[in-house]
Design a protein around this motif. Sequence first.
Motif, PDB file in Angstrom:
ATOM      1  N   VAL A  72      50.641  33.774   0.321  1.00 51.18           N
ATOM      2  CA  VAL A  72      51.648  34.443   1.546  1.00 51.18           C
ATOM      3  C   VAL A  72      52.106  35.711   0.327  1.00 51.18           C
ATOM      4  O   VAL A  72      52.518  37.400   0.454  1.00 51.18           O
ATOM      5  N   TRP A  81      61.109  35.158  12.979  1.00 45.80           N
ATOM      6  CA  TRP A  81      61.894  35.397  14.145  1.00 45.80           C
ATOM      7  C   TRP A  81      62.941  36.590  13.555  1.00 45.80           C
ATOM      8  O   TRP A  81      63.387  36.953  15.096  1.00 45.80           O
ATOM      9  N   LYS A  82      63.399  37.058  12.734  1.00 48.52           N
ATOM     10  CA  LYS A  82      63.979  38.148  12.466  1.00 48.52           C
ATOM     11  C   LYS A  82      63.414  39.701  12.459  1.00 48.52           C
ATOM     12  O   LYS A  82      64.055  39.807  11.765  1.00 48.52           O
ATOM     13  N   ASP A 121      61.090  42.660  12.267  1.00 47.29           N
ATOM     14  CA  ASP A 121      60.208  44.207  12.667  1.00 47.29           C
ATOM     15  C   ASP A 121      59.348  43.769  13.404  1.00 47.29           C
ATOM     16  O   ASP A 121      58.274  44.770  13.401  1.00 47.29           O
ATOM     17  N   ASP A 128      57.667  40.286   3.823  1.00 47.06           N
ATOM     18  CA  ASP A 128      58.939  39.253   3.671  1.00 47.06           C
ATOM     19  C   ASP A 128      59.964  38.964   4.106  1.00 47.06           C
ATOM     20  O   ASP A 128      60.021  37.692   4.079  1.00 47.06           O
ATOM     21  N   GLN A 129      59.279  39.397   5.480  1.00 51.04           N
ATOM     22  CA  GLN A 129      60.645  39.017   6.617  1.00 51.04           C
ATOM     23  C   GLN A 129      59.967  38.057   7.305  1.00 51.04           C
ATOM     24  O   GLN A 129      60.443  37.689   7.771  1.00 51.04           O
ATOM     25  N   VAL A 171      59.924  34.639   4.644  1.00 49.98           N
ATOM     26  CA  VAL A 171      60.863  33.710   4.954  1.00 49.98           C
ATOM     27  C   VAL A 171      61.539  33.790   6.413  1.00 49.98           C
ATOM     28  O   VAL A 171      62.161  32.696   6.442  1.00 49.98           O
ATOM     29  N   ASN A 172      61.925  34.710   7.313  1.00 46.71           N
ATOM     30  CA  ASN A 172      62.163  34.438   8.940  1.00 46.71           C
ATOM     31  C   ASN A 172      61.109  34.758   9.359  1.00 46.71           C
ATOM     32  O   ASN A 172      62.050  35.908  10.549  1.00 46.71           O
ATOM     33  N   LEU A 208      58.410  46.648   4.513  1.00 46.30           N
ATOM     34  CA  LEU A 208      59.600  44.977   4.282  1.00 46.30           C
ATOM     35  C   LEU A 208      59.079  43.564   5.354  1.00 46.30           C
ATOM     36  O   LEU A 208      59.250  43.093   4.760  1.00 46.30           O
ATOM     37  N   ASP A 268      53.727  26.870   2.743  1.00 47.23           N
ATOM     38  CA  ASP A 268      54.526  26.932   1.645  1.00 47.23           C
ATOM     39  C   ASP A 268      53.194  27.052   0.399  1.00 47.23           C
ATOM     40  O   ASP A 268      53.514  26.968  -0.704  1.00 47.23           O
TER      41      ASP A 268
END
Lengths: 189, 189, 189, 189, 189, 189
Positions: free
Chosen positions: C88, C113-114, C116, C106-107, C110-111, C103, C83
């Motif tokens: 970040v 595992w998702k 690209d 932010d990917q 935030v997550n 992109l 955090d």
Amino acid sequence: MSEHRVSRFPVPALDELPDDIRAAIELVQEKSGFVPNVFLALAHRPAEFRAFFAAHDALMDQSDGLSKAEREMIVVATSAVNDCLYCVVAHGAILRIRAKNPLIADQLAVNPWKADLSDRERLIVDFALRMVNDSASVTDADLDVLRQGGLTDDEIWDIGAITAFFAMSNRLANLTSMRPNDEFYAMAR
Amino acid sequence: MSEHRVSRFPVPALDELPDDIRAAIELVQEKSGFVPNVFLALAHRPAEFRAFFAAHDALMDQSDGLSKAEREMIVVATSAVNDCLYCVVAHGAILRIRAKNPLIADQLAVNPWKADLSDRERLIVDFALRMVNDSASVTDADLDVLRQGGLTDDEIWDIGAITAFFAMSNRLANLTSMRPNDEFYAMAR
Amino acid sequence: MSEHRVSRFPVPALDELPDDIRAAIELVQEKSGFVPNVFLALAHRPAEFRAFFAAHDALMDQSDGLSKAEREMIVVATSAVNDCLYCVVAHGAILRIRAKNPLIADQLAVNPWKADLSDRERLIVDFALRMVNDSASVTDADLDVLRQGGLTDDEIWDIGAITAFFAMSNRLANLTSMRPNDEFYAMAR
Amino acid sequence: MSEHRVSRFPVPALDELPDDIRAAIELVQEKSGFVPNVFLALAHRPAEFRAFFAAHDALMDQSDGLSKAEREMIVVATSAVNDCLYCVVAHGAILRIRAKNPLIADQLAVNPWKADLSDRERLIVDFALRMVNDSASVTDADLDVLRQGGLTDDEIWDIGAITAFFAMSNRLANLTSMRPNDEFYAMAR
Amino acid sequence: MSEHRVSRFPVPALDELPDDIRAAIELVQEKSGFVPNVFLALAHRPAEFRAFFAAHDALMDQSDGLSKAEREMIVVATSAVNDCLYCVVAHGAILRIRAKNPLIADQLAVNPWKADLSDRERLIVDFALRMVNDSASVTDADLDVLRQGGLTDDEIWDIGAITAFFAMSNRLANLTSMRPNDEFYAMAR
Amino acid sequence: MSEHRVSRFPVPALDELPDDIRAAIELVQEKSGFVPNVFLALAHRPAEFRAFFAAHDALMDQSDGLSKAEREMIVVATSAVNDCLYCVVAHGAILRIRAKNPLIADQLAVNPWKADLSDRERLIVDFALRMVNDSASVTDADLDVLRQGGLTDDEIWDIGAITAFFAMSNRLANLTSMRPNDEFYAMAR
């Protein structure tokens, strides 16, 4: 820009959809200039689509009590806890617009304790984080603290209900691996 | 028996309610012999009430793919993770009825790894627990495991969507301190 | 734009600083067009400033083995776990530039595992997350998995050492409430 | 005594090392009677070695504000949270020497709430534990509590910065499976 | 050396104790040269004292299957998870004696994944850690892994039962703030 | 009703048991009308059986200070934290009988913060939850809060000791996959 899929599950073509759902999608496209992928991903299940957006609109498309910006703050802060890429990116864009603040969404998503919040916003976000992390132990005394901070019971309900709705929404987005539209990332920066 | 309040928030009298909501409540009273408190507590917000039950019925009042008992297993196991008294007690009763098994609800609520489940039920409950605890890291490979275990994509969606819906429902019940009706505790034991 | 403070601790004026530190700051200002706040916040402690940037440059200003973009991916993904707003936001901007991808930051934040990612990037980010969350239980067998995935021992060291360095950096930024410069948020979107 | 390896990564021979690093190692050997393995393990990367010990010495080789014993208390308590065998064993030995107390290191490593601490030491250790476990939510109000307890801002920085440095050091030791020298275990018991 | 209290609760004088308890205490004093504080602290409740040591001796004073050193390894590793100062320090001393290894107790207490263990000891300690952290999800398949690793069912029971007994013992020691005798810290180093 | 096994480990036949254990089992059968499975599962180890029930009876078969209902509340609330199916179901039944309250066991097992408790019961249950989740950080100040709430030191010991005993019992039940007798589920509803 990217050619990645919208959802892990089938995404129906517009002309296969029930009329009301197609109309809803065309309306949002007209207003936004593109179709947010949540509409396409959830259209796979029309009855769930209708209930989802009815609940969403009941909570998010109003500004009695909590302002629209405050509502979006709740969404971004709690969706970040659930690591929901779609909700953080899409509602981050909406929050930047609603709050007319290009920084607040990233602040809330990364470290809500360090975000530039007013005392009232601080109270709202802290209770939302409590509701997403540990709603089970919320007591009457916790609500009294919020009331003493100036929040009405209707506002308290809204904080809790918005957090609850996005606890659902975050899991649906994670289930479907729902992809945020590329447009959201740079919007209102 | 007990005289405790139904909700922390105002509970409207039946004759103050919009006709459709009053009708829905009267219908459930007729079928069940009493009004489950979730109807009374959520009637405080008619638009949210309508969306909530529309979503609920879309997921829970059907038995294509997942049986009704399997759907209730998901509710009980995941609501126990969220320490939701209303959902565990009320849906525990429904599960005992649907599964014609007086033990299964307590087993799933207390220790889902020790419950008497078939291999298919085991797979369903394990994925529901994954979705409630950590939906963010669910990958395509996780879904492939479920498919190899014999679950269809529609069943996988249902497991995830039911878990998501009750992630919302559990938080609403915890927010309102929604009280399970005394009738549920002993039902179908 | 904002007038918030750079750090909770005193920030020395440029002309109070030792020559080498002032020169370092002037150099980065020339290259970037502004002075990233980490230089100002850490200048409060010159000896720590020198060691911090020596360690930083030894790990981040090179591209043998891990590319510069891969190094920044590690920073963003692990700083999000801690955090750390400054890391970040600032390294998210650098990552967008290095990876030529608006992109990816932010990917990953935030997550992860998702996001690209290529298979190699997936392996790098997963090990970085392991190192930030639970380095204690890393065994020889874990390293063998990375080697079988094509990573060299020098690359494995770098993943671990970058994660370790930012475990320090994240805590310093959280300690000082180090504020990311407004410029970083919209950079390379 | 034991013949286990010093590190998972290559350990250079003394005569392969840059002169300054070899000199630093020979100096510590002269003073301590043996070479602590952290010098050998990190010598694998000379630039990182130099920055690491520059940062270490800036924080640990001084006694303005926090005493040397207080600094070592922070190291032992926070390294135990990170399960870092090297740091707990090596700095445990140093703490026993600095504090002239054969019990304090094991107390802090096993259960810091039960250690024999003065009020000031209690405040220091508690903030160090906060910084290692959850630095993200540290607010201005948390710092005010420390100031009211008598700590200066420079001491607060030191607690945070030492914790931050060992968050890095613990991960490097866990990455390399750095082995504490057998000598440390029984020292100053 | 230290003059700290033995327990938060009253510690009876020897001549106030029931004969069997006084005799047990005198016996251990004769054998060890001092009275371990657990005997004094628990003597506050004679019936609980008798049951506690009966259970302890049934599990720890035997070497069928698991050796005495292996039994103490379980105690040290799991008591460290529960941050039990008394059990880690006292049984750490006993483990050093039983295993004739001055390093193993600190290794297991600080980082059990980095301890010098044989394959069999690794299996034992890993299952003990599983039992202390998450016994609820242990399945038949987990036990089969242990059997395939060469453990008998009686050994598996012992690992679980010793972990269970010290889950109780750790909480009693934490409740009473039971103080390890100073003698234990340096024993068999 | 069900034909599932009582334990993962061998269950001796009554006539293979030592006389005292067989007598104890016959006594409980006479009183309860059936043999609770904990007696059968633990009979596999006679010495441990005797110590276990001696400890159990010393803590649970008395009502000085804490009432028998209060003691069972501690068992149900803490066993639910440990996901112990046997203890929650069996002691839930006993609690319903002792408290003459058909709802309290499910309330405490699912959400102890929402249970219908008196102020004294609230204090007892909260400290039991603290002892099961984090006994290590319990300080003298925590005990003072309980004393100010009207609890005696003997009652505080009992809360802690009962929690400690069931921390053991829960792990034994999870180890053996001890099955609650079907009779318990519906008892005293």
